[in-house]
Scaffold this active site. Structure first.
Site, mmCIF file in Angstrom:
data_model
loop_
_atom_site.group_PDB
_atom_site.id
_atom_site.type_symbol
_atom_site.label_atom_id
_atom_site.label_comp_id
_atom_site.label_asym_id
_atom_site.label_seq_id
_atom_site.Cartn_x
_atom_site.Cartn_y
_atom_site.Cartn_z
ATOM 1 N N ASP A 7 8.985 -60.958 -15.745
ATOM 2 C CA ASP A 7 10.085 -60.091 -16.139
ATOM 3 C C ASP A 7 9.465 -58.756 -16.534
ATOM 4 O OD1 ASP A 7 12.670 -59.245 -16.899
ATOM 5 O OD2 ASP A 7 12.232 -59.717 -18.979
ATOM 6 N N ASP A 30 11.103 -62.996 -22.129
ATOM 7 C CA ASP A 30 11.207 -62.823 -23.580
ATOM 8 C C ASP A 30 12.645 -62.720 -24.071
ATOM 9 O OD1 ASP A 30 11.847 -60.387 -22.506
ATOM 10 O OD2 ASP A 30 10.652 -59.196 -23.916
ATOM 11 N N ASP A 56 16.519 -64.844 -19.709
ATOM 12 C CA ASP A 56 15.440 -65.508 -18.966
ATOM 13 C C ASP A 56 15.447 -67.025 -19.157
ATOM 14 O OD1 ASP A 56 14.342 -63.033 -18.082
ATOM 15 O OD2 ASP A 56 13.378 -62.768 -20.033
#
Length: 385
Positions: free
Chosen positions: A88, A323, A327
């Site tokens: 990410d 984080d 996600d």
């Protein structure tokens, strides 16, 4: 053994022919081999289980010294076998800090200046994410207006909105999601900024009201806010390590794909120019794109999960870093999931590994430790067997 065979072969005083004695000895030998083999076979799985558990437990202690929390013992082995790493952008390639670099203003007849509008929205939404922090540093939170209705930001909508009495409704988020069919008004400026690696946020206004999760009325742009992400100093070295180790790196983000592509190029990710926006794509189109592209932009949480599932079905061992709450689905689906301690608590709870110092540079140490354990277990297991 020979004494037992001798005693039993004599039949306790009964005389046997030589042929009978040979048969008896063969039967005794056969039973002895079967019983001995049965005992040893029962010991093998228990011994191997103990061997592997001890080796992995030692690795957990070593990784803890390197500020890496192992929440599932066997993920150490799995990470060592990873051949596809999904990142990410925010918090992984970049350090999570953002700064507003410039503001492009359009005609504003709403009664509030750009600064006051954003300041009032920040007070009403009361968000604490990195984007909100960057906006607060630039525009402050000095203007307070009582909100009439609020649409909080979500990864699916890609925007937030606040309705004020007398001033109408203000929207803040991704330009193409807010303006939709009017996006061509700002398209050139957005593309130019994205090519420079900037994240672009639009402030827009409507005289209409908020109805559930939609804004009524005609929406007009007020300003484009250009935000710069800071690339982690250690990200380039870490990504280079994975490249040399034969691990394929893919970037999955909710931001503009062109912006993510440029940042990925700066971080040294191979084939970062191969990017695609997943906005509006069907599941079949997402599955088809999974192996063809390196950078994925405008990705929803469910699409992140679908990408990970597709890569696994293609025979890849997939690790996912993240984080944020958006996600979580992908982290749970991945073979090995890695969360940053600076991220959300929910993301940390579902992950196999947590980088306690939120330092992406710890990843090579984790992989190297996993490979060391696997090699040692294989060598010792061969000797044991």
């Amino acid at each position: 053994f020979y004494i037992a065979v001798s005693i039993q072969s004599r039949g306790y005083g009964f005389e046997k022919t030589p042929e009978e004695e040979i048969i008896v000895q063969e039967q005794i030998l056969r039973q002895t081999v079967i019983k001995t083999a049965g005992s040893l076979i029962g010991m093998i799985p228990a011994g191997l289980f103990l061997l592997v558990s001890i080796a992995l437990a030692v690795s957990v202690v070593k990784l803890a010294k390197n500020k890496t929390l192992v929440q599932e013992l066997y993920c150490i082995e799995m990470l060592a076998r990873v051949d596809c790493l999904c990142l990410d952008k925010t918090g992984t390639i970049t350090d999570g800090s953002m700064a507003v670099r410039s503001v492009i203003e359009y005609q504003n007849d709403t009664g509030l200046t750009i600064k006051n509008a954003i300041s009032a929205m920040q007070n009403a939404l009361n968000d604490s994410n990195v984007t909100s922090v960057a906006l607060e540093e630039k525009f402050g939170k000095g203007k307070r207006i009582k909100p009439k209705a609020i649409i909080p930001f979500s990864s699916a909508r890609k925007f937030s909105a606040v309705e004020f009495d007398k001033f109408g409704t203000y929207m803040l988020g991704a330009p193409e999601f807010i303006l939709t069919d009017k996006f061509n008004i700002v398209a050139d400026e957005v593309t130019k900024a994205a090519r420079g690696g900037y994240r672009v946020i639009l402030l827009a206004h409507s005289n209409g009201s908020i109805k559930e999760t939609k804004v009524e009325g005609s929406i007009n742009p007020l300003a484009l806010i250009l935000i710069e992400d800071t690339i982690r100093p250690d990200a380039i070295e870490t990504i280079d390590y994975f490249r040399q180790s034969g691990v394929e790196v893919k970037v999955i983000s909710g931001d503009n794909p062109l912006t993510v592509s440029k940042i990925s190029e700066r971080a040294g990710i191979e084939n970062a120019h191969r990017y695609i926006s997943l906005d509006g794509l069907s599941d079949k189109e997402v599955i088809k794109a999974a192996d063809q592209y390196t950078v994925f932009g405008r990705v929803s949480p469910s699409q992140k999960k679908l990408l990970v599932m597709t890569l696994k079905e293609l025979g890849k061992t997939v690790a996912m870093t993240g984080d944020g709450v958006n996600d979580i689905l992908a982290l749970k689906e991945a073979d090995c999931s890695i969360a940053l301690a600076s991220g959300s608590e929910a993301a940390r709870n579902v992950s196999h590994l947590v980088l306690l110092d939120s330092n992406f540079n710890s990843m090579p140490k984790v992989v190297a430790e996993g490979r060391r354990v696997i090699n040692n277990v294989q060598r010792v297991a061969s000797l044991f067997l």
